[in-house]
Enzyme design. Sequence first.
Site: not given
Length: 694
Positions: A117, A121-122
């Site tokens: 998840h 994004e990271d």
Amino acid sequence: MSAEATNPEAHPEVRPELRRRGRTRLDLRRLGRAALLGPTSRDRLPDAIGHVAEAHRAHHPDADLSVLRRAYLLAETSHRGQMRKSGEPYITHPLAVTLILAELGAETTTLTASLLHDTVEDTDVTLDQVGEEFGDEVRFIVDGVTKVEKIDYGAAAEPETFRKMLVATGNDVRVMSIKLADRLHNMRTLGVMRPEKQARIAKVTRDVLIPLAERLGVQALKTELEDLVFAILHPEEYERTRALISAHAGERDPLPAIADSVRTVLRDAGITAEVQVRPRHFVSVHRIALKRGELRGSDFGRILVQVGENADCYAVLGEMHTCFTPVVSEFKDFIAAPKFNLYQSLHTAVATPEGYVAEVIVRTRQMHRVAEAGVVALGNPYTTGTPPEAAADCDEERVDPTRPGWLSRLLDWQESAPDPDTFWSVLRAELAQDREITVFRADGGTLGLPAGASCIDAAYAQHGEAAHGCIGARVNGRLTSLSSPLSDGDTVQLLLAHDASSGPAAEWLDHARTPAARIAISSWLQAHPDLAMATTSAARAPLSVVGARGDGGNAVADLPDATVRLAGCCTPVPPDAVAGFVVRGGAVTVHRVQCAAVARMRAVGRTSVAVHWRATADCRVTLLAESFGRPHLLADLTEAIAREGVEVVSATVEPPVEQRVRHTYTLQLPDATGLTALMRAMRDVPGVYDVSRA
Ligand code: MN
């Protein structure tokens, strides 16, 4: 206060909500800790993901674990080198989130997406890569969670944040499940943040995430989030509660002995049941302390009785109320009248000879699973097949438990909200509702509305912006004002003006509870400042005359050009003998000759007008079905009616009285000759003992 001190996990003796299937809270904590250690080399891989796999297998023995291993491998390698604020390797976070979901019984796709998840994004992992390696569904969920995370920690103001969050998650409840577990893990590890930031995150959790967890039925996450928020936002009360709980731990607990006598009573009655004492969580102890004033030994927990079948729940209740002294005011039947969030149980309380009051919850094992894990355990919203037991009721809100009615409504009206602040305030009001009612639409179908909703809310729920032209309503056949509050089971028919110029009155806002109605009315009033005053009176004026529907069916009065309408009191159909009376405005109202109204009118000297039936007759009739209450009765009756080719215009179900229920149906028959066959078919429905004309 240190993170450890605020963490209810540090008090496993009062945190049993996650106990299931023999796995204790302590086990979960140990698993979590082991997972948190993370791998230092590939050799450690099976250990770290092993706990997730084990928890997953406990709920899904046939699950394919290889995909979880692959997802873990990708997440671990891509997050490698990243640290959490606590100093732990970043991978501990997705692992912990996934473990929470696995413990709740989430299916493999959710767990796969949960492991990944934060990768998009990271890390360097792209959404396309996730799609190629794990398929479109995982890609879709990861994309949703990524959007939510971006929003959640972005600089935007909270209202806009949550609005975007809903849009991002709205298509798939699995995104929300991951978001909730993500928030839980972040709340558990909040101690490393500055106090202001802790308070800010705790407030959003309180205002949005906890209501969402409640709405999604995820009791296990909700209770833990509540305690974490309680500790941060109300440290003094939290400390007081903790002191109460530790003091209680040193005293004799009366509940095990009460549970023992419950076991004996049920065994003697031949009912197979599992009886446990379940300690309350901190917030629950705090609430009961406020309610009772002084706490007694029996107030620190509840007795949970689990049985196999729905019917056993009532058998247990019968024994409880016979062999103990019931506290009748505490009895609630959330099986017959379930809450909006899938939760089902019987709640009661019994008083013991020593003067203790013990709260008792009775449910089936399946109800228990749904109560604890809610939508998380319900799996893939796109899978067709046998719905879960708890979702099998005919209630419309339950047909698709992963896309509950309230969620669809939120998504619908968020598009029309004029600004984020309005959205935010109505959203919080909506989430604060703790009950929904179901009303029947006169044209078939149902509307789910918050308790306290009025006809205005029903109008906007049913007609959207066309409800601006609403001029009146009938509730259960009676003409009523638009401001009238609706009750569960009411049948509502909304009367709309045909000319498009009319609009809502400002006073409607006083009677509109739903966001959809409030937003639509406010927008209209803002857009029509000049008309807003004028329509106030115009909109109300027609209320007294909208009773006339000009809907005379096939009745023809012996009076040229007269509007004919069929009386609501006796609903005449061909070939009934009928009489008409001229009423104010020149219309002719048609009654069956046996109707009491006919005698009354004749008694006061009114003369009747001859009325005959047109040869081709489709007809409307109101039937009363008297039955013994049972699940699916309404569904079975309406199905029997449909099989006869008859249309249901409206249906009203009165609350059961001593197991008996009365359904009132207004029906449109293609042909009056079918009436006898229809009534016979309805009488043949199991449980029905009489069908008669109203
Ligand atoms: Mn995260």
